[in-house]
Design a protein around this motif. Structure first.
Motif, PDB file in Angstrom:
ATOM      1  N   THR A  83      34.648  33.973  42.501  1.00 50.05           N
ATOM      2  CA  THR A  83      33.720  33.819  41.380  1.00 50.05           C
ATOM      3  C   THR A  83      33.664  35.388  40.820  1.00 50.05           C
ATOM      4  OG1 THR A  83      32.140  34.393  43.254  1.00 50.05           O
ATOM      5  CG2 THR A  83      32.181  32.174  42.378  1.00 50.05           C
ATOM      6  N   GLY A  84      33.908  36.525  41.376  1.00 49.74           N
ATOM      7  CA  GLY A  84      33.822  37.585  40.950  1.00 49.74           C
ATOM      8  C   GLY A  84      34.916  37.819  39.595  1.00 49.74           C
ATOM      9  N   SER A  85      36.045  37.204  40.200  1.00 52.60           N
ATOM     10  CA  SER A  85      37.281  37.301  39.237  1.00 52.60           C
ATOM     11  C   SER A  85      36.897  36.515  37.952  1.00 52.60           C
ATOM     12  CB  SER A  85      38.556  36.644  39.809  1.00 52.60           C
ATOM     13  OG  SER A  85      39.513  36.325  39.119  1.00 52.60           O
ATOM     14  N   ILE A  86      36.382  35.393  37.941  1.00 58.35           N
ATOM     15  CA  ILE A  86      35.871  34.457  36.984  1.00 58.35           C
ATOM     16  C   ILE A  86      34.696  35.221  36.083  1.00 58.35           C
ATOM     17  CG2 ILE A  86      34.826  32.152  36.311  1.00 58.35           C
ATOM     18  CD1 ILE A  86      36.101  31.088  38.775  1.00 58.35           C
ATOM     19  N   TRP A  87      33.749  35.769  36.932  1.00 53.79           N
ATOM     20  CA  TRP A  87      33.040  36.624  36.178  1.00 53.79           C
ATOM     21  C   TRP A  87      33.443  37.818  35.408  1.00 53.79           C
ATOM     22  CZ3 TRP A  87      27.994  39.092  38.767  1.00 53.79           C
ATOM     23  CH2 TRP A  87      26.860  39.210  37.855  1.00 53.79           C
ATOM     24  N   GLY A  88      34.470  38.269  35.885  1.00 50.21           N
ATOM     25  CA  GLY A  88      35.065  39.455  35.411  1.00 50.21           C
ATOM     26  C   GLY A  88      35.815  39.376  34.226  1.00 50.21           C
ATOM     27  N   LYS A  89      35.975  37.877  33.859  1.00 55.36           N
ATOM     28  CA  LYS A  89      36.771  37.475  32.591  1.00 55.36           C
ATOM     29  C   LYS A  89      36.126  37.781  31.347  1.00 55.36           C
ATOM     30  CE  LYS A  89      40.689  36.303  30.313  1.00 55.36           C
ATOM     31  NZ  LYS A  89      41.532  37.565  29.988  1.00 55.36           N
ATOM     32  N   PRO A  90      34.982  37.083  31.120  1.00 55.54           N
ATOM     33  CA  PRO A  90      34.430  37.439  29.999  1.00 55.54           C
ATOM     34  C   PRO A  90      33.549  38.652  30.103  1.00 55.54           C
ATOM     35  CG  PRO A  90      33.122  35.776  31.430  1.00 55.54           C
ATOM     36  CD  PRO A  90      34.592  36.261  32.106  1.00 55.54           C
ATOM     37  N   THR A  91      33.082  39.408  31.152  1.00 65.37           N
ATOM     38  CA  THR A  91      32.345  40.745  31.278  1.00 65.37           C
ATOM     39  C   THR A  91      33.186  41.754  31.002  1.00 65.37           C
ATOM     40  OG1 THR A  91      31.677  39.621  33.029  1.00 65.37           O
ATOM     41  CG2 THR A  91      30.172  41.142  32.023  1.00 65.37           C
ATOM     42  N   TRP A  92      34.358  41.926  31.701  1.00 69.96           N
ATOM     43  CA  TRP A  92      35.214  43.135  31.665  1.00 69.96           C
ATOM     44  C   TRP A  92      36.568  42.921  30.883  1.00 69.96           C
ATOM     45  CZ3 TRP A  92      35.105  44.087  37.582  1.00 69.96           C
ATOM     46  CH2 TRP A  92      33.799  44.292  38.195  1.00 69.96           C
TER      47      TRP A  92
END
Lengths: 229, 246
Positions: B111-120
């Motif tokens: 989930t961190g990785s999925i969250w990182g895609k749009p944010t970072w």
């Protein structure tokens, strides 16, 4: 139990034994060092032989390979003693297991960690390590390989009763090596960049002290379990 | 006398009988909290000012990370209890907590990785927290591997208890060193969003979700332990009598 030998006697006897064993199995002692060299050869072959590319990689690569070479050598730390039953005799002897473990790890370090440290400047030359990096590299490996041997001994003791413990040993010990690797390479890198390295060495020293006190306890516990089973 | 309750806790039979009663309640609480928390968080909480709706993965990511770390302590402390008081049950807790914790750590990483895609703008960033989570994941895998490597259950239990304790001593060191390593590297362009001042309208569903994950964790862990109890005690009369009734 009055006829238990004094500890100094046990210390020297077991040290002598470890040295003789290491000397008679020279091949096994040499293997991790040859491995160390082989992997370093792969780096220019696989990435680039140019000094400009190699120089920034040098501290990290040498540290990683030293770590892998130590891992490779750990399996034999307690294996043969366990197989021929001498480990059981050591446990039954009534002597402090702490001292025996420290002795074994010390000789292991003398025959792998120390030669690796001594070889590292040559590998530094091959990897075109900048001149400021040599002293920190050697001294960080000197402290760091002690930590690696001590922490690795826990894994070796936990897996000694398994017939194929080698790969498992690497798997369980790798995460515990993370801090040593971070501070070891950080010391070399900040020396190359011209910063003070006393902080990194202080942390490496602290980790070594903690490992020296705590790791033999875990090793002794694990050895008792392995011999019981 | 006063220690009687403590020793009773160590009896697999007592545990099995009690949890037969408790488990439906825990499961019900978990389902209710999960449904309430996720509907609240996904549909009713306001969108984030900067991240829009993509921040809503926080309602899974943060509780999973919480439990991933707490789960390691559950595992290591039950291992210590097993080594000190030689309780059969605590080794079963140790063994059951490892896969549950590993799955939660994996969920937290994904989930961190999925969250990182749009944010970072990237799937993977060598951020201090991500890296230490990854190391935690490998610590869990090490315990699972050691458990399955031994044929004799007793050796497997005791060695993995020692490994869990060594890992517990190391977790703060690993966490601090990775943190330090990251601040030294300074990737500069990326920064975690400041979460210090989270609005109550977002915080309440998050707290609900954290409670829900605790309940789910308890549910999963107890179910795993019950299976382990039955497997290890299959030769006793009380387990065989369960088989006869059903």
């Amino acid at each position: 139990m009055s006829d238990i030998a004094p500890q100094s006697h046990v210390l020297s006897a077991s040290l002598r034994r470890e040295f003789v064993l290491a000397f008679r199995n020279r091949g096994e002692v040499a293997n991790p060092l040859i491995f160390f060299f082989c992997i370093i050869i792969f780096v220019p072959l696989g990435i680039s032989p140019e000094g400009k590319v190699l120089a920034p990689l040098a501290p990290g690569m040498i540290w990683i390979v030293a770590l892998l070479a130590t891992l490779l050598s750990l399996d034999r730390l307690f294996r043969s003693d366990w197989e021929d039953g001498s480990l059981e005799q050591m446990l039954l002897s009534g002597q402090s297991l702490y001292l025996i473990v420290i002795n074994k790890v010390f000789v292991h370090w003398l025959t792998t960690g120390l030669p690796l440290t001594a070889l590292s400047p040559f590998l530094g030359v091959m990897m075109s390590l900048p001149a400021e990096g040599y002293l920190p590299l050697v001294s960080s490996l000197f402290l760091g390989t002690c930590c690696l041997s001590l922490i690795g001994a826990i894994g070796a003791a936990l897996t000694v009763a398994l017939r194929r413990g080698g790969l498992l040993l690497s798997l369980i010990i790798m995460p515990l090596y993370v801090p040593v690797l971070i501070f070891g390479t950080a010391a070399v890198r900040s020396a190359i960049d011209g910063y003070s390295v006393s902080g990194q060495f202080a942390v490496l020293g602290a980790m070594l002290t903690a490992a020296l006190v705590l790791a033999p306890l875990a090793v002794s516990g694990a050895l008792r379990i392995s011999v019981d089973s | 006398m006063t220690w009687q309750w403590f020793h009773r806790l160590g009896s697999p039979k007592w545990f099995y009988e009690k949890t037969t009663v408790w488990l439906p309640w825990i499961a019900a609480a978990a389902v209710i909290l999960l449904v309430v928390g996720s509907i609240w968080g996904l549909a009713f909480a306001p969108p984030d000012a900067k991240q829009g709706n993509s921040y809503r993965i926080i309602y899974i990511h943060v509780p999973a990370s919480f439990l991933a770390l707490a789960g390691y302590y559950v595992m290591a402390i039950s291992g210590a209890i097993g080594l000190i008081w030689r309780m059969k049950l605590s080794f079963m807790v140790l063994k059951s907590a490892a896969p549950v914790g590993a799955v939660l750590t994996f969920v937290s990483l994904i989930t961190g990785s999925i969250w990182g895609k749009p944010t970072w703008g990237t799937w993977w960033e060598w951020d201090a927290r991500i890296t230490s989570m990854l190391v935690l994941f490998f610590l869990y895998l090490g315990i699972i591997a050691l458990q399955s490597a031994y044929r004799q259950q007793e050796a497997a239990d005791k060695t993995s208890a020692i490994l869990a304790l060594v890992g517990m001593v190391n977790i703060p060191i690993i966490y601090k060193s990775v943190d330090w390593w990251y601040t030294l590297h300074q990737p500069a362009t990326l920064k975690l969003t400041e979460k210090s001042a989270i609005d109550p309208s977002m915080a309440y569903p998050l707290i609900t979700m954290i409670l829900a994950f605790y309940a789910v964790y308890a549910w999963l862990l107890i179910s795993q332990i019950r299976v382990e109890v039955l497997r290890r005690e299959k030769k006793t009369r009380w387990v065989q009598s369960i088989g006869e009734v059903s």
